[in-house]
Design an enzyme around this catalytic site. Structure first.
Site, PDB file in Angstrom:
ATOM      1  N   CYS A   1      15.560   5.744   3.403  1.00 58.66           N
ATOM      2  CA  CYS A   1      15.155   5.187   2.104  1.00 58.66           C
ATOM      3  C   CYS A   1      15.339   3.671   2.079  1.00 58.66           C
ATOM      4  O   CYS A   1      16.414   3.158   2.425  1.00 58.66           O
ATOM      5  CB  CYS A   1      15.986   5.812   0.986  1.00 58.66           C
ATOM      6  SG  CYS A   1      15.515   5.215  -0.662  1.00 58.66           S
TER       7      CYS A   1
ATOM      8  N   CYS B   1      18.236  10.944  -1.550  1.00 58.02           N
ATOM      9  CA  CYS B   1      17.294  10.164  -0.753  1.00 58.02           C
ATOM     10  C   CYS B   1      17.282  10.660   0.683  1.00 58.02           C
ATOM     11  O   CYS B   1      18.242  11.294   1.155  1.00 58.02           O
ATOM     12  CB  CYS B   1      17.682   8.684  -0.741  1.00 58.02           C
ATOM     13  SG  CYS B   1      17.827   7.925  -2.361  1.00 58.02           S
TER      14      CYS B   1
ATOM     15  N   CYS C   1      11.553   7.012  -2.022  1.00 56.52           N
ATOM     16  CA  CYS C   1      11.422   7.494  -0.634  1.00 56.52           C
ATOM     17  C   CYS C   1      10.870   8.914  -0.534  1.00 56.52           C
ATOM     18  O   CYS C   1      10.482   9.346   0.552  1.00 56.52           O
ATOM     19  CB  CYS C   1      12.764   7.403   0.093  1.00 56.52           C
ATOM     20  SG  CYS C   1      14.025   8.582  -0.462  1.00 56.52           S
TER      21      CYS C   1
ATOM     22  N   CYS D   1      14.555  11.174  -5.115  1.00 51.70           N
ATOM     23  CA  CYS D   1      14.249   9.746  -5.273  1.00 51.70           C
ATOM     24  C   CYS D   1      12.731   9.564  -5.336  1.00 51.70           C
ATOM     25  O   CYS D   1      11.991  10.093  -4.494  1.00 51.70           O
ATOM     26  CB  CYS D   1      14.815   8.968  -4.082  1.00 51.70           C
ATOM     27  SG  CYS D   1      14.349   7.239  -4.021  1.00 51.70           S
TER      28      CYS D   1
END
Length: 341
Positions: A39, A35, A69, A66
């Site tokens: 995030c 991330c 994000c 991810c």
């Protein structure tokens, strides 16, 4: 990977610090994803997280991006800002926000936030600075005010004069008269790179410089009222120190600076360079709207009144050499090394 301060990275990740996006990624062992620092997802336990330099390093280690994000879009955002700056510089007439955002593949409201975060100004304000620089160049070449205004891309002379009225900060007359009628507050703060003068008017920072003090400030603004800093300046100074100690946290700080139209275009172009990256003097001149003015771009860097805040240390020679720096090459190298880490 060993160059990342894992504790500092965790603090930024825990705070969802948006300014650290692009500086590193957080790889979560239990989920196998990585991330960006900001995030919004629920944070995992500290023991399950390691911090890697970027998405490429995370993917090489077996992690996947991810989906919430979208950490790999940080680099895309930087490329879009650079592309937009080039489009604005190349345009003969103004480009509306919707059209500009569409050309770089973003929704207008989202792109406006990205552009302001990266440059400190809106696309329209950035374009006005470039057009004003073109007016100055045309005046020097031809001497005709009306011709220079139209050549710079203004549809009418009234638009040029309206732009001048919209520029914020200490009035040009006040700057020319050494700050007459202006109160400037100052403080000197300690940094790991040496003492740093931070000075501001009621509108924003007007001087940030290493190894300077109140006496130096008074010589620069001999007609201004020079006073010790207050609580508001202390807050600004702390933000400036953070730029020195934790580079990459470029903040939209209030500024009150004046220069020629071309100098201001150069200073705005400097703020579009992402932390950890550099540009040549030729690239800077092109971004400021005057590709042939390489030497003038270098001079504008040298006259930058806001060390670190306007990151002239990110400019290097075309052969890769560091080039000069008003506060010493050692400081320039240290700032660049910190940003790259």
């Amino acid at each position: 990977m060993t160059m990342i301060d894992q504790d500092a990275a965790w603090a930024a990740f825990a705070a969802r610090d948006r300014t650290q996006d692009g500086s590193f990624v957080a790889a979560v062992r239990t989920t196998g994803i990585y991330c960006k620092p900001s995030c919004p997802a629920r944070h995992p336990h500290r023991a399950n997280v390691t911090f890697l330099p970027d998405g490429a390093a995370a993917r090489a280690a077996g992690y996947r991006a991810c989906l919430r994000c979208k950490p790999d879009e940080v680099a895309r955002d930087s490329r879009a800002i650079a592309e937009a700056v080039a489009l604005i510089a190349a345009a003969k007439e103004g480009i509306g926000l919707a059209a500009l955002a569409a050309q770089v593949g973003y929704a207008p409201h989202h792109f406006l936030r990205l552009f302001r975060r990266a440059t400190g100004v809106t696309p329209a304000a950035y374009a006005r600075g470039l057009r004003a620089g073109r007016v100055a160049e045309a005046l020097q070449r031809d001497g005709s005010v009306t011709g220079a205004i139209y050549e710079a891309g203004y549809g009418a002379a009234s638009r040029f004069y309206a732009d001048g009225a919209r520029r914020l900060g200490m009035s040009p007359g006040a700057w020319a008269r050494g700050g007459a009628g202006t109160t400037i507050r100052w403080t000197v703060v300690a940094t790991s790179l040496g003492p740093l003068l931070v000075a501001a008017t009621d509108r924003g920072l007007c001087r940030v410089a290493f190894d300077e003090d109140a006496a130096t400030l008074a010589r620069r603004f001999p007609q201004a009222t020079i006073e010790p800093g207050d609580a508001a300046l202390a807050t600004l100074a702390a933000d400036v120190v953070a730029l020195v100690e934790t580079p990459g946290r470029d903040a939209a700080l209030p500024l009150d600076v004046r220069g020629t139209a071309f100098q201001e275009a150069v200073w705005q172009a400097l703020k579009t360079i992402p932390p950890g990256e550099t540009r040549s003097y030729a690239e800077l001149a092109a971004a400021a709207g005057r590709p042939g003015a390489v030497r003038a771009a270098g001079t504008a860097c040298g006259s930058n009144p806001l060390a670190v805040v306007v990151p002239c240390h990110r400019i290097t020679r075309s052969d890769g050499g560091l080039g000069g720096y008003a506060y010493g090459v050692a400081r320039k190298r240290a700032l660049l090394d910190r940003e790259r880490r």
